[in-house]
Write a protein that holds these residues in place. Sequence first.
Motif, PDB file in Angstrom:
ATOM      1  N   VAL A   1       2.484   1.506   1.889  1.00  0.00           N
ATOM      2  CA  VAL A   1       2.194   0.221   2.526  1.00  0.00           C
ATOM      3  C   VAL A   1       0.826   0.247   3.197  1.00  0.00           C
ATOM      4  CG1 VAL A   1       2.909  -1.371   4.343  1.00  0.00           C
ATOM      5  CG2 VAL A   1       4.623  -0.352   2.835  1.00  0.00           C
ATOM      6  N   LEU A   2       0.595   1.263   4.033  1.00  0.00           N
ATOM      7  CA  LEU A   2      -0.656   1.321   4.782  1.00  0.00           C
ATOM      8  C   LEU A   2      -1.861   1.509   3.860  1.00  0.00           C
ATOM      9  CD1 LEU A   2      -1.825   1.233   7.629  1.00  0.00           C
ATOM     10  CD2 LEU A   2      -1.542   3.725   7.755  1.00  0.00           C
ATOM     11  N   GLY A   3      -1.708   2.362   2.848  1.00  0.00           N
ATOM     12  CA  GLY A   3      -2.820   2.588   1.922  1.00  0.00           C
ATOM     13  C   GLY A   3      -3.212   1.323   1.174  1.00  0.00           C
ATOM     14  N   ASN A   4      -2.221   0.549   0.699  1.00  0.00           N
ATOM     15  CA  ASN A   4      -2.533  -0.695   0.005  1.00  0.00           C
ATOM     16  C   ASN A   4      -3.204  -1.699   0.918  1.00  0.00           C
ATOM     17  OD1 ASN A   4      -1.581  -0.745  -2.880  1.00  0.00           O
ATOM     18  ND2 ASN A   4       0.298  -0.032  -1.923  1.00  0.00           N
ATOM     19  N   LEU A   5      -2.709  -1.823   2.148  1.00  0.00           N
ATOM     20  CA  LEU A   5      -3.301  -2.791   3.071  1.00  0.00           C
ATOM     21  C   LEU A   5      -4.744  -2.421   3.431  1.00  0.00           C
ATOM     22  CD1 LEU A   5      -0.289  -3.512   5.483  1.00  0.00           C
ATOM     23  CD2 LEU A   5      -1.070  -4.845   3.523  1.00  0.00           C
ATOM     24  N   ILE A   6      -4.990  -1.127   3.672  1.00  0.00           N
ATOM     25  CA  ILE A   6      -6.360  -0.703   4.018  1.00  0.00           C
ATOM     26  C   ILE A   6      -7.295  -0.897   2.838  1.00  0.00           C
ATOM     27  CG2 ILE A   6      -7.781   1.274   4.664  1.00  0.00           C
ATOM     28  CD1 ILE A   6      -5.481   2.296   6.363  1.00  0.00           C
ATOM     29  N   ASP A   7      -6.837  -0.538   1.622  1.00  0.00           N
ATOM     30  CA  ASP A   7      -7.682  -0.720   0.431  1.00  0.00           C
ATOM     31  C   ASP A   7      -8.061  -2.178   0.248  1.00  0.00           C
ATOM     32  OD1 ASP A   7      -7.672   1.946  -0.103  1.00  0.00           O
ATOM     33  OD2 ASP A   7      -6.038   1.860  -1.559  1.00  0.00           O
ATOM     34  N   ASN A   8      -7.091  -3.078   0.393  1.00  0.00           N
ATOM     35  CA  ASN A   8      -7.380  -4.499   0.244  1.00  0.00           C
ATOM     36  C   ASN A   8      -8.341  -4.981   1.331  1.00  0.00           C
ATOM     37  OD1 ASN A   8      -5.775  -4.761  -2.008  1.00  0.00           O
ATOM     38  ND2 ASN A   8      -3.978  -5.421  -0.870  1.00  0.00           N
ATOM     39  N   ALA A   9      -8.143  -4.477   2.567  1.00  0.00           N
ATOM     40  CA  ALA A   9      -9.025  -4.884   3.662  1.00  0.00           C
ATOM     41  C   ALA A   9     -10.458  -4.393   3.428  1.00  0.00           C
ATOM     42  CB  ALA A   9      -8.478  -4.357   4.984  1.00  0.00           C
TER      43      ALA A   9
END
Length: 554
Positions: free
Chosen positions: A421-429
């Motif tokens: 979850v955190l990795g996907n959100l940071i990558d998108n950000a």
Amino acid sequence: MRIRRPRRVFAQVLTAQVALTTGVMVLATGLFLAPLSSELDDQAMRRALSIAQTTAADPDLAEELASTRPTAHGPVQADAERIRAATGALYIVVLDTRGVRWSHTHPDEIGRHVSTDPSRTLAGRQVRQIDTGTLGRSARAKVPLRDHRGRIVGAVSVGIAYDSVRGRLFGTIPGLLRYAGAALAVGVLAAVALSRRLRRRTHGVAFADISALLDEREAMLHGIREGVVACDRRGRIRLVNDEAARLLGLDAGAAGRALDEVLPPGRTTDVLAGRVAGTDLLAVSGGRVLVANRMPTPDGGAVVTLRDRTELELLGRELDGTQGLLDALRAQDHEHANQLHTLRGLLELGRHEKAVEFVSEVASAQRASAEQIAERVHEPLLSALLVGKAAVAAERGVSLRVSPETLLPDAVVDPRDLVTVLGNLIDNALDATAGRRRDEPFVEVELRAEHTTAVLRVSDTGPGVPPRLREQIFAEGFSTKAAPPAAGPSAVPFPRGRGIGLALVRRLAERYGGMARVTARAGGGAVFTVVLPEALARPDETTGRRLSTAGGPR
């Protein structure tokens, strides 16, 4: 010659149908003729009885029997012959109580005793029967003859020629056979048409081949490691193999039901139903990344094959992360080289105090960043992810910040889910923020624990997400990254490898019973919030873990 049994399906069906039709026609004809013969006999005996009753009802006949003698020219003979000629009977015999004939078709028989026993009739009973007499076989009836006082003075016997009855029976057979033949011809033509249609459908295979093909199909469908779903033209499921049931979470009762009834609305259902066209279409089902291909069938249905690409997708994302770390390490290598060159210059210039101060500043800055993350995020996998993403962000010109409200204990039940979850959100950000002309672009991460619930929030200074896209952005296959910069975020066809990250995030949140949403950030940008209930263990379950890590940084 030995007649061989046909092996082809259509030939066996044709033979069976012709034999069945012929048997039915023969049986129906027999069942019709059998009661017809009995009915004709009964009708003939009823006719004979009616003539006998009418003859015996003549009051003159009893008086003539008592006042005359049995002669060929007597009044009894004349009356009997008149009635016989009028009714078409074979004979009308009038006899007295001794059984002597007073009338007969052959006058020579008058005055002689009858050939059959008249006792039952003379006793007052009516008799109907099929019997053989002097004129041959006939349907006959006998009734008692009474005078005006009601005393029995004789009897009347009437016979109907049996040949006429048999003629009527045989006369119906040609017409019946014509109808039966016509029905048989229609049945044979229908059987031939059906067999030809069956031959086209079965491609001329034999019954043994069909059985073998079915066995092979069952073994193949349930043995392959790809999911197979077959649907009819109305979208109802005809077949689901074991792998497809596992990937889609279907039970044994899914067959025969519509796709929209057994699957939740979303891209996966749209792909299986054919509402999304293309090859190697990506979809998410139950946290799994699936590759679907749909092939229409000639009857209007379709067969969909599903491959599980979850592991490949995770490996791809790990490789992307590794590539990002390599780029960050490469950048740090250049930065360290510059720092070493600076340090060497200071030493060669003899400015030793300045060199010591420079080294202390660089070391303390790096150590402070890692220690700050480790103090607030106690789970090693998550803290390591944040340290690595901070380096990647720095390489892309973005500052990765950890919110002061961040505090997450090492009581995570499954750290890999939070890493996803955190990795996907940071990558998108980072993708939304990097490269934008803005002073000090940054991405802020907040991780909080509320009892056993983990709350993850990632905000950025990017362009944000328009309100009309805030639900659609979590759908499988939706991506804004391929849109032209001037056009702004918009839905585009599913690019390969795109449109999966946020869908996985929402599916993981829903699996925990939580939610994922996006809102606007004050000052511009987007805020992604994910709530994961029961993602953290209870305090009594983590006591041992806390004691074992008591010496670590806090």
